[in-house]
Write a protein that holds these residues in place. Structure first.
Motif, mmCIF file in Angstrom:
data_model
loop_
_atom_site.group_PDB
_atom_site.id
_atom_site.type_symbol
_atom_site.label_atom_id
_atom_site.label_comp_id
_atom_site.label_asym_id
_atom_site.label_seq_id
_atom_site.Cartn_x
_atom_site.Cartn_y
_atom_site.Cartn_z
ATOM 1 N N ASN A 1 0.729 -1.044 0.181
ATOM 2 C CA ASN A 1 -0.107 -0.045 -0.045
ATOM 3 C C ASN A 1 0.985 1.587 -0.223
ATOM 4 O O ASN A 1 0.730 2.306 -0.551
ATOM 5 C CB ASN A 1 -1.183 -0.479 1.319
ATOM 6 N N GLY A 2 1.800 0.673 0.409
ATOM 7 C CA GLY A 2 2.928 2.384 0.814
ATOM 8 C C GLY A 2 3.160 2.455 -0.510
ATOM 9 O O GLY A 2 3.751 3.583 -1.425
ATOM 10 N N VAL A 3 3.412 1.659 -1.764
ATOM 11 C CA VAL A 3 4.518 1.548 -3.348
ATOM 12 C C VAL A 3 2.976 2.165 -3.846
ATOM 13 O O VAL A 3 3.220 3.199 -4.608
ATOM 14 C CB VAL A 3 4.254 -0.135 -3.647
ATOM 15 N N ILE A 4 1.992 2.052 -3.864
ATOM 16 C CA ILE A 4 0.444 2.329 -4.306
ATOM 17 C C ILE A 4 0.734 3.784 -3.863
ATOM 18 O O ILE A 4 0.478 4.934 -5.001
ATOM 19 C CB ILE A 4 -0.153 1.622 -3.804
ATOM 20 N N HIS A 5 0.462 4.138 -2.235
ATOM 21 C CA HIS A 5 0.549 5.686 -2.354
ATOM 22 C C HIS A 5 1.772 6.300 -3.036
ATOM 23 O O HIS A 5 1.688 7.610 -3.635
ATOM 24 C CB HIS A 5 0.293 6.262 -1.085
ATOM 25 N N ALA A 6 2.734 5.849 -2.867
ATOM 26 C CA ALA A 6 4.149 7.564 -2.951
ATOM 27 C C ALA A 6 3.720 6.910 -4.376
ATOM 28 O O ALA A 6 4.402 7.538 -5.078
ATOM 29 C CB ALA A 6 5.185 5.531 -2.468
ATOM 30 N N LEU A 7 3.368 6.063 -5.080
ATOM 31 C CA LEU A 7 3.605 6.189 -7.228
ATOM 32 C C LEU A 7 2.551 7.426 -6.934
ATOM 33 O O LEU A 7 2.914 8.393 -7.999
ATOM 34 C CB LEU A 7 3.479 4.769 -7.845
ATOM 35 N N LEU A 8 0.824 7.267 -6.507
ATOM 36 C CA LEU A 8 0.458 8.179 -6.927
ATOM 37 C C LEU A 8 1.121 9.399 -6.357
ATOM 38 O O LEU A 8 0.541 10.567 -7.695
ATOM 39 C CB LEU A 8 -1.050 7.806 -6.279
ATOM 40 N N SER A 9 1.227 9.844 -5.822
ATOM 41 C CA SER A 9 1.650 10.871 -5.467
ATOM 42 C C SER A 9 2.769 11.437 -5.840
ATOM 43 O O SER A 9 3.403 12.579 -5.832
ATOM 44 C CB SER A 9 1.589 11.260 -3.905
ATOM 45 N N HIS A 10 3.653 10.621 -6.410
ATOM 46 C CA HIS A 10 5.406 10.881 -6.747
ATOM 47 C C HIS A 10 6.312 11.377 -5.940
ATOM 48 O O HIS A 10 6.873 12.170 -5.775
ATOM 49 C CB HIS A 10 5.311 12.632 -7.740
ATOM 50 N N GLY B 1 -6.243 13.863 -10.201
ATOM 51 C CA GLY B 1 -5.101 14.308 -10.081
ATOM 52 C C GLY B 1 -5.285 13.767 -12.307
ATOM 53 O O GLY B 1 -4.875 14.531 -12.716
ATOM 54 N N CYS B 2 -5.320 13.051 -12.387
ATOM 55 C CA CYS B 2 -4.950 12.480 -13.488
ATOM 56 C C CYS B 2 -6.326 13.116 -15.067
ATOM 57 O O CYS B 2 -6.351 13.315 -15.877
ATOM 58 C CB CYS B 2 -4.674 10.763 -13.481
ATOM 59 N N HIS B 3 -7.448 12.957 -14.292
ATOM 60 C CA HIS B 3 -9.112 13.056 -14.908
ATOM 61 C C HIS B 3 -8.419 14.649 -15.168
ATOM 62 O O HIS B 3 -8.631 15.306 -16.314
ATOM 63 C CB HIS B 3 -10.263 12.829 -14.222
ATOM 64 N N ALA B 4 -8.083 15.685 -14.328
ATOM 65 C CA ALA B 4 -7.002 16.654 -14.731
ATOM 66 C C ALA B 4 -6.908 17.355 -15.638
ATOM 67 O O ALA B 4 -7.099 17.988 -16.236
ATOM 68 C CB ALA B 4 -7.777 17.049 -12.802
ATOM 69 N N ARG C 1 -11.264 23.062 -12.541
ATOM 70 C CA ARG C 1 -12.593 21.957 -11.100
ATOM 71 C C ARG C 1 -12.238 21.336 -10.749
ATOM 72 O O ARG C 1 -12.128 21.151 -9.304
ATOM 73 C CB ARG C 1 -14.258 22.270 -11.566
ATOM 74 N N THR C 2 -11.766 20.079 -11.492
ATOM 75 C CA THR C 2 -11.447 18.391 -10.983
ATOM 76 C C THR C 2 -9.673 18.547 -10.626
ATOM 77 O O THR C 2 -10.411 17.938 -9.453
ATOM 78 C CB THR C 2 -11.448 17.775 -12.317
ATOM 79 N N GLY C 3 -8.798 19.283 -10.877
ATOM 80 C CA GLY C 3 -7.968 19.205 -11.178
ATOM 81 C C GLY C 3 -7.781 19.736 -9.257
ATOM 82 O O GLY C 3 -7.556 19.322 -7.465
ATOM 83 N N LEU C 4 -8.435 20.948 -9.123
ATOM 84 C CA LEU C 4 -8.804 21.164 -7.405
ATOM 85 C C LEU C 4 -9.919 20.711 -6.512
ATOM 86 O O LEU C 4 -9.065 20.671 -5.202
ATOM 87 C CB LEU C 4 -9.336 22.978 -7.529
ATOM 88 N N GLU C 5 -10.557 19.928 -7.275
ATOM 89 C CA GLU C 5 -10.676 19.189 -5.907
ATOM 90 C C GLU C 5 -10.478 18.166 -5.361
ATOM 91 O O GLU C 5 -10.548 17.550 -4.917
ATOM 92 C CB GLU C 5 -12.566 18.262 -6.668
ATOM 93 N N GLY C 6 -9.856 17.408 -6.623
ATOM 94 C CA GLY C 6 -8.608 16.097 -5.874
ATOM 95 C C GLY C 6 -7.948 16.347 -4.765
ATOM 96 O O GLY C 6 -7.681 16.151 -3.872
ATOM 97 N N LEU C 7 -7.372 18.068 -4.885
ATOM 98 C CA LEU C 7 -5.903 18.586 -4.496
ATOM 99 C C LEU C 7 -7.166 18.125 -2.482
ATOM 100 O O LEU C 7 -6.102 18.664 -1.362
ATOM 101 C CB LEU C 7 -6.354 19.525 -4.082
ATOM 102 N N THR C 8 -8.646 17.979 -2.583
ATOM 103 C CA THR C 8 -9.463 18.412 -1.402
ATOM 104 C C THR C 8 -9.651 16.778 -0.676
ATOM 105 O O THR C 8 -9.392 16.961 0.302
ATOM 106 C CB THR C 8 -10.546 18.914 -1.312
ATOM 107 N N GLY D 1 -2.020 16.004 -9.512
ATOM 108 C CA GLY D 1 -3.156 16.981 -9.335
ATOM 109 C C GLY D 1 -2.823 18.343 -10.080
ATOM 110 O O GLY D 1 -3.652 19.780 -11.063
ATOM 111 N N LEU D 2 -2.013 18.848 -8.594
ATOM 112 C CA LEU D 2 -1.820 20.778 -8.528
ATOM 113 C C LEU D 2 -0.876 20.873 -10.030
ATOM 114 O O LEU D 2 -1.391 21.856 -10.331
ATOM 115 C CB LEU D 2 -1.116 20.198 -7.723
ATOM 116 N N HIS D 3 -0.140 20.200 -10.636
ATOM 117 C CA HIS D 3 0.382 20.314 -11.288
ATOM 118 C C HIS D 3 -0.327 20.600 -12.953
ATOM 119 O O HIS D 3 -0.445 21.249 -13.859
ATOM 120 C CB HIS D 3 1.728 19.445 -12.175
ATOM 121 N N ALA D 4 -1.478 19.389 -13.234
ATOM 122 C CA ALA D 4 -2.674 19.984 -14.196
ATOM 123 C C ALA D 4 -3.033 21.128 -14.466
ATOM 124 O O ALA D 4 -2.960 22.049 -15.304
ATOM 125 C CB ALA D 4 -3.452 18.922 -13.728
ATOM 126 N N VAL D 5 -3.104 21.830 -12.726
ATOM 127 C CA VAL D 5 -3.977 22.949 -12.470
ATOM 128 C C VAL D 5 -3.296 24.083 -12.958
ATOM 129 O O VAL D 5 -3.425 25.045 -13.831
ATOM 130 C CB VAL D 5 -3.929 23.098 -11.186
#
Length: 450
Positions: A23-32, A168-171, A185-192, A200-204
């Motif tokens: 699960n740590g692998v998954i979270h670290a990969l998704l969050s870069h 974030g990927c969708h954004a 809108r989607t990117g900012l929602e993802g950050l919540t 996601g931040l970089h998408a915005v």
């Protein structure tokens, strides 16, 4: 034994400790994040017969786009395949092994196909969704990125631990397909949901770049410092975005300061870091800024990558360093290697053939002041440049060079068409580059300023 990870998906692990690390692998990969190798290493130390872990190691190697990782990726595939013969795996795990095999054999589209089969069965699998997203990004399939994410959105409700990262990927896919308002809108929602979602931040930030809202983009990055500052080398890319926004405001001293203090704080030869640096220096030079000897360290690293041939996107940025530092023999070697690779069969060699060879010839000609030839080649490559991968913002350096070559060569009508295409892509918003180049075009035609 099969356990369930944070994506609500089955994974063949035997202990709760190994599951926590997975699960740590998954979270670290998704969050870069920086700890993906650490977590994966712990999983494999504890469970060396975890076939999906070996496949993951191989796939993560290939994501780096470096020639020296191909051998370790092949070793990971061989180990995963041998383990698969000895145990009963889930279709998810088998799909990752097949995806690795396809990609190693030069078939990234087939690799994506295997991952999409997994998502059809487990649409809640954010890890596989991110893998599909990442490979599609590397081959320039922005519409495929969007379709893939939108197929699994409903399975990522508010109770899903990874909802924010999928948003974030969708954004990003929304931004790359031109839906800027929804992307923001989607990117900012993802950050919540995921406050550390650097992607996601970089998408915005991309939205602000594409819509010429530089001040807003700078504020976004500064106000969400915690989302990206702790990321792996992806943080350098966010600094690059900040530099682009300052550049649009004409603040070139700030841009050079960011380059030295942040973007090249670590002198790595990761192609993503090289692309940040080379594209920024070229943008500055097109604006008449003296970048000093900054090309030299990039060219030293890029010379060692002449024979890599993993990604056309990476190769063209290595070439920017070689032309920036006037490394003639290395440029010739890169041109010869492109010709050899273009003659091979397969999905990736076809991209080397077109648009790669024309783009490479255009960069060479531009560096030597042969602007008409540069324009002809870059304009020929231009319709297919998305297939080299990267984002609109990243490929814009080649668009700018095409436009400037056309202006310098007196190709005013054709250049105007490209300027208008670029403006349309950006929702009709004039950034500093568009404004100054339309002004140059009008002066060349002796049209009074308006």
């Amino acid at each position: 034994m099969t356990k369930t990870d944070i994506c609500f998906c089955p994974v063949t692990l035997t202990t709760d400790a190994a599951l926590r690390d997975w699960n740590g692998v998954i979270h670290a990969l998704l969050s870069h994040g920086t700890r993906t190798p650490e977590y994966l290493g712990r999983v494999m130390d504890a469970e060396p017969e975890f076939a999906m872990g070996h496949a993951a190691r191989g796939l993560f190697c290939l994501m780096t786009g470096r020639a020296e990782v191909i051998a370790p990726a092949r070793g990971a595939l061989a180990k995963a395949q041998s383990l698969a013969q000895l145990q009963s795996l889930t279709p998810r795990e088998t799909g990752w092994i097949k995806a690795l095999e396809h990609w190693l054999h030069g078939r990234p589209s087939a690799a994506i196909g295997e991952i999409e089969k997994i998502l059809s069965r487990w649409p809640e699998d954010t890890l596989s969704a991110k893998l599909s997203h990442g490979i599609r990004f590397m081959i320039g399939d922005s519409h495929g990125m969007r379709r893939s994410v939108e197929r699994v959105l409903l399975a990522h409700g508010p109770d899903h631990a990874c909802r924010g990262y999928l948003l974030g990927c969708h954004a990003f896919s929304l931004e790359e397909t031109g839906d800027y308002s929804q992307a923001e809108r989607t990117g900012l929602e993802g950050l919540t949901y995921a406050q550390d979602d650097a992607w996601g931040l970089h998408a915005v930030a991309h939205v602000h770049d594409m819509t010429a809202r530089s001040q807003d983009g700078i504020a976004l990055i500064e106000d969400h410092f915690s989302a990206w500052f702790g990321a792996n080398n992806f943080r350098y890319h966010v600094w690059w975005h900040k530099a682009l926004l300052h550049m649009d405001l004409g603040q070139t001293d700030v841009v050079l300061g960011l380059y030295d203090a942040q973007i090249r704080a670590d002198k790595t030869d990761d192609y993503r870091d090289i692309s940040n640096a080379t594209s920024l220096l070229m943008r500055l030079e097109l604006e008449g800024v003296d970048v000093g000897r900054r090309w030299e360290e990039l060219a030293d690293l890029s010379e060692a990558r002449v024979e890599d041939g993993c990604l056309v996107f990476a190769d063209l940025h290595y070439m920017l360093a070689l032309v920036g530092a006037a490394r003639g023999p290395a440029r010739e070697a890169m041109t010869a290697r492109f010709a050899r690779d273009a003659a091979k069969p397969g999905e990736m060699p076809s991209r080397v053939d077109h648009p790669g060879q024309a783009a490479l010839a255009g960069l060479n000609a531009f560096s030597e002041g042969r602007y008409d030839e540069a324009f002809r080649n870059l304009a020929h490559a231009r319709p297919a440049m998305q297939t080299i991968g990267g984002s609109h913002a990243q490929r814009d350096v080649f668009e700018r060079m095409t436009i400037d070559a056309g202006l310098r060569a007196g190709r005013y009508d054709a250049t105007e068409t490209i300027l208008k295409d670029r403006l349309y892509l950006r929702g009709g918003r004039f950034d500093r580059f568009a404004t100054t180049r339309f002004e140059q075009l009008n002066r060349a035609r002796r049209i009074p300023a308006q």
